[in-house]
Scaffold this motif. Structure first.
Motif, short mmCIF file in Angstrom:
data_model
loop_
_atom_site.label_atom_id
_atom_site.label_comp_id
_atom_site.label_asym_id
_atom_site.label_seq_id
_atom_site.Cartn_x
_atom_site.Cartn_y
_atom_site.Cartn_z
N GLY A 133 36.20 17.41 31.93
CA GLY A 133 35.97 16.92 33.29
C GLY A 133 37.06 17.26 34.29
N GLU A 134 38.18 17.84 33.84
CA GLU A 134 39.28 18.10 34.78
C GLU A 134 39.04 19.39 35.56
N VAL A 135 39.59 19.41 36.77
CA VAL A 135 39.54 20.60 37.63
C VAL A 135 40.97 21.10 37.78
N GLY A 136 41.20 22.38 37.52
CA GLY A 136 42.56 22.90 37.62
C GLY A 136 42.57 24.41 37.77
N TYR A 137 43.74 25.00 37.55
CA TYR A 137 43.88 26.45 37.70
C TYR A 137 44.47 27.06 36.44
N LEU A 138 44.18 28.35 36.24
CA LEU A 138 44.73 29.11 35.11
C LEU A 138 45.38 30.37 35.65
N ILE A 139 46.53 30.75 35.06
CA ILE A 139 47.17 32.02 35.41
C ILE A 139 47.38 32.80 34.11
N THR A 140 46.84 34.04 34.08
CA THR A 140 46.98 34.87 32.88
C THR A 140 47.83 36.11 33.15
N GLY A 141 48.23 36.31 34.40
CA GLY A 141 49.02 37.50 34.74
C GLY A 141 48.18 38.75 34.91
N ASP A 182 47.02 36.71 43.95
CA ASP A 182 48.39 36.52 44.38
C ASP A 182 49.17 37.78 44.04
N ALA A 183 49.89 38.32 45.01
CA ALA A 183 50.59 39.60 44.81
C ALA A 183 51.60 39.54 43.67
N TYR A 184 52.19 38.37 43.44
CA TYR A 184 53.23 38.24 42.41
C TYR A 184 52.68 37.79 41.06
N ARG A 185 51.68 36.90 41.09
CA ARG A 185 51.23 36.28 39.83
C ARG A 185 49.89 36.82 39.35
N GLY A 186 49.27 37.71 40.13
CA GLY A 186 47.97 38.26 39.74
C GLY A 186 46.84 37.33 40.13
N VAL A 187 45.78 37.33 39.31
CA VAL A 187 44.59 36.54 39.61
C VAL A 187 44.81 35.08 39.20
N ILE A 188 44.61 34.17 40.17
CA ILE A 188 44.67 32.72 39.88
C ILE A 188 43.23 32.22 39.84
N THR A 189 42.82 31.69 38.69
CA THR A 189 41.43 31.29 38.47
C THR A 189 41.32 29.77 38.52
N TYR A 190 40.35 29.26 39.31
CA TYR A 190 40.12 27.81 39.40
C TYR A 190 38.92 27.46 38.53
N VAL A 191 39.11 26.46 37.65
CA VAL A 191 38.06 26.14 36.68
C VAL A 191 37.75 24.65 36.67
N ALA A 251 36.66 39.88 27.38
CA ALA A 251 38.09 40.20 27.54
C ALA A 251 38.92 38.98 27.14
N THR A 252 40.06 39.20 26.44
CA THR A 252 40.93 38.09 26.05
C THR A 252 42.27 38.19 26.77
N HIS A 253 42.84 37.04 27.11
CA HIS A 253 44.12 36.98 27.82
C HIS A 253 44.93 35.81 27.26
N GLU A 254 46.23 35.85 27.51
CA GLU A 254 47.07 34.72 27.14
C GLU A 254 47.27 33.83 28.37
#
Length: 624
Positions: free
Chosen positions: A273-281, A221-230, A250-253
């Motif tokens: 068991g949950e499926v969701g997304y993470l944003i680290t910027g 995403d151009a504004y939020r960076g990499v959006i990771t689905y886990v 590599a570590t991120h917040e």
């Protein structure tokens, strides 16, 4: 909206026993996206005002072509009908809508690894097709619970009884177990969601163990960076904690964590068991690798989850920017596409004719076409793609081995001891009336029959071993046209085989143009040479001197065409008089052309490259 849809759009409770993870698998155009749309409407997470067809197909190219290219995960709330005196229990259904085309099987395999169950969808008017079988076997390999479903039962041509028997005999069980639904009208979808809750087991994992989450997809995403689905396997992840990628360390917040419902909804964390997304910027697209394990940086897990097997490219093609200054833009664009399409491979290469570009590996021709179109649309780059080729192993008589993905890498000047080409096991499903036609086509492509199996009364699966190089170009088009569109094709690698292959060079005035070279079977070399020389004769503009176009195998010329010289009318001022004066002027012109031919170079226009490599010769002539 169904009365049993949850009233709140907020994420449901994270109790693993109330979670069901499933995906929808089917052959292309059997109604996966329509059924997904209907589920979104019935569960109430997409209102009637927001609803549109193919809601989960986010790319314009998907909507235009009516195909799914990217898997999309979405979370839906669903309550079972309670017994008298009991409170309704709301379940969280994590659904993944997957592509149906053989070229996007890697998307399907990654989705299956994030699920405990799969809805196997079959068109009630068309029955089981090649990709239905391929996806079923993938699901069984992942040990998933299969729910057989017939879709499109509202069609006049539907024959649910016949195809329910076919489907039941394929996976075992009774035809009565096969659900009949219509994604278009919504008939039977409530029962299907109930069946998902009843049959698919809840996810298992250790809630007290260090956090482990598998990355199954990511986008930029151009504004939020990499959006990771886990997909969470063990432990728990919360906003603002530090996470670690186990492969790169590599570590991120964690800036934001949440679920797709179907738009991103931030939550207080993800549990087992949950499926969701993470944003680290993070903006560096190389730091989020599909198949990697995410853990907590303070209390890291000791063992990573088993990742995905890397897909093996089936087709190679060179992508070159028409404007050489777009090369860095193309590199950045490929990096970003690699993030959302992990099956794309690429490495830099140079071509004498086309300049700097990339050698890209694809899973098939449609994959190549989609990636090229996405690069042109999403990043505004004008591209030339070279003719598709596959990987060959070449051994010379002095014992040297070469891996050739591009005809220009084929060893020249050395005697070739052997050339090995990749083979595929192709499964073709079609009505039995077309068996002869299909066998004739496969044998013309150097195919060897493995076997035949009847699925039901009038459908047959024919298995052939065919060289990959023979099917990547136009095999599917010919198969569809010869079977009135009824046949479906699926294929998978089946090893290598030695073959009598040669490199055909195209020479313009004695100089080889590497972009037009090809590796073909010796029997088809002459046909390829004649085709390309005739094609280039139509496309290359006439010069002041004669230009020979030749096709050659090594030093032997196998085909030739000539582009005649443009002739200046030197006789215009020569009225009357003796013929010898006219001849003298023509001889003088001839000498000049001979001198020009020695120093002149033939410039091939970009349009000619594009047209010759795509075979679009007739339309070029028509435009002129």
């Amino acid at each position: 909206m169904s009365p049993r849809a949850a009233t709140s759009l907020a994420p449901a409770a994270t109790d693993p026993t109330l979670i069901r993870n499933f995906c929808i698998i089917a052959h292309i155009d059997h109604g996966k996206s329509t059924l997904a749309d209907r589920m979104l409407g019935i569960t109430g997470i997409v209102s009637d005002r927001q609803a549109r067809e193919q809601y989960l197909d986010r790319m314009d190219i998907e909507r235009e072509r009516g195909i799914t290219i990217k898997s999309q995960a979405v979370r839906m709330p669903w309550a079972l009908s309670p017994a008298e005196g009991e409170k309704p229990v709301t379940y969280a259904l994590n659904m993944i809508d997957t592509p149906g085309h053989v070229d996007f099987t890697y998307e399907v395999s990654r989705s299956l690894a994030a699920c405990e169950g799969a809805i196997l969808l079959v068109d009630a008017a068309q029955g089981i097709e090649a990709q239905t079988l391929a996806n079923l076997y993938l699901a069984l390999e992942n040990d998933l619970t299969i729910i057989p479903v017939l879709n499109k039962i509202d069609l006049p041509a539907a024959d649910p009884e016949k195809y329910a028997r076919e489907l039941a005999s394929l996976i075992g069980g009774s035809p009565d177990d096969v659900l009949r639904v219509s994604g278009k009208t919504g008939q039977g979808v409530d029962e299907l969601l109930d069946r998902v809750v009843d049959l698919i087991p809840p996810p298992t994992g250790d809630a007290s163990a260090p956090a482990r989450a598998m990355i199954f997809d990511s986008v930029y995403d151009a504004y939020r960076g990499v959006i990771t689905y886990v997909r969470m396997v063990d432990g728990h992840l919360s906003p603002r904690e530090r996470i670690q990628m186990m492969s790169t360390r590599a570590t991120h917040e964690l800036l934001e964590i949440g679920v797709s419902s179907p738009e991103p909804v931030p939550s207080k964390g993800l549990g087992v068991g949950e499926v969701g997304y993470l944003i680290t910027g993070v903006k560096d697209v190389r730091l989020s690798k599909v198949g990697d394990t995410i853990t907590n940086a303070q209390k890291p897990a000791t063992q990573a989850l088993p990742g995905y097997t890397d897909p093996k490219p089936m087709v190679f093609s060179g992508l070159y920017p028409i404007d050489g200054s777009d090369y860095p833009v193309l590199r950045e664009a490929l990096d970003k596409l690699k993030l959302s399409d992990a099956s794309l491979n690429y490495e830099p290469e140079t071509s004498v004719a086309l300049g700097f570009g990339f050698r890209c590996g694809f899973l098939g021709l449609l994959h190549l076409e989609i990636i090229t179109e996405r690069l042109e649309r999403e990043f505004g780059i004008d591209l030339i793609s070279t003719a598709p080729s596959v990987t060959y192993e070449v051994v010379t008589e002095d014992g040297k081995e070469y891996t050739v993905t591009n005809p220009s890498e084929f060893p020249t000047g050395a005697k070739i001891a052997s050339v090995t080409e990749p083979m595929v096991a192709a499964g073709i499903l079609a009505p039995k009336d077309y068996v002869g036609t299909i066998m004739e086509l496969c044998q013309s492509r150097r195919g060897a029959l493995i076997g035949m199996e009847f699925l039901g009364e009038d459908r047959v699966e024919i298995k052939y071993s065919i060289p990959l190089g023979e099917i990547v170009f136009d095999f599917f088009d010919h198969l569809k046209s010869k079977t009135a569109g009824y046949a479906s094709l699926d294929y998978e690698p089946s090893g290598d085989q030695e073959a009598d292959l040669v490199k055909v060079d195209i020479l313009l005035q004695g100089e080889a143009v590497d972009a037009f070279s090809a590796i073909v079977h010796r029997e088809k070399a002459y046909a390829y040479g004649v085709l390309m020389t005739e094609r280039l004769k139509k496309l290359i503009p006439r010069q002041q001197f004669e230009v020979p176009i030749q096709a050659a195998i090594g030093a032997r010329i196998i085909a030739r065409e000539s582009i005649s010289a443009m002739r200046k009318d030197v006789l215009a001022k020569c009225y009357g008089g003796d013929i010898t004066r006219k001849r003298k002027l023509l001889e003088k012109q001839k000498e000049g052309k001979k001198r020009m031919k020695m120093v002149g170079r033939v410039e091939v226009p970009q349009e000619a490259f594009i047209a010759a490599l795509s075979g679009d010769v007739e339309s070029k002539k028509d435009k002129k």
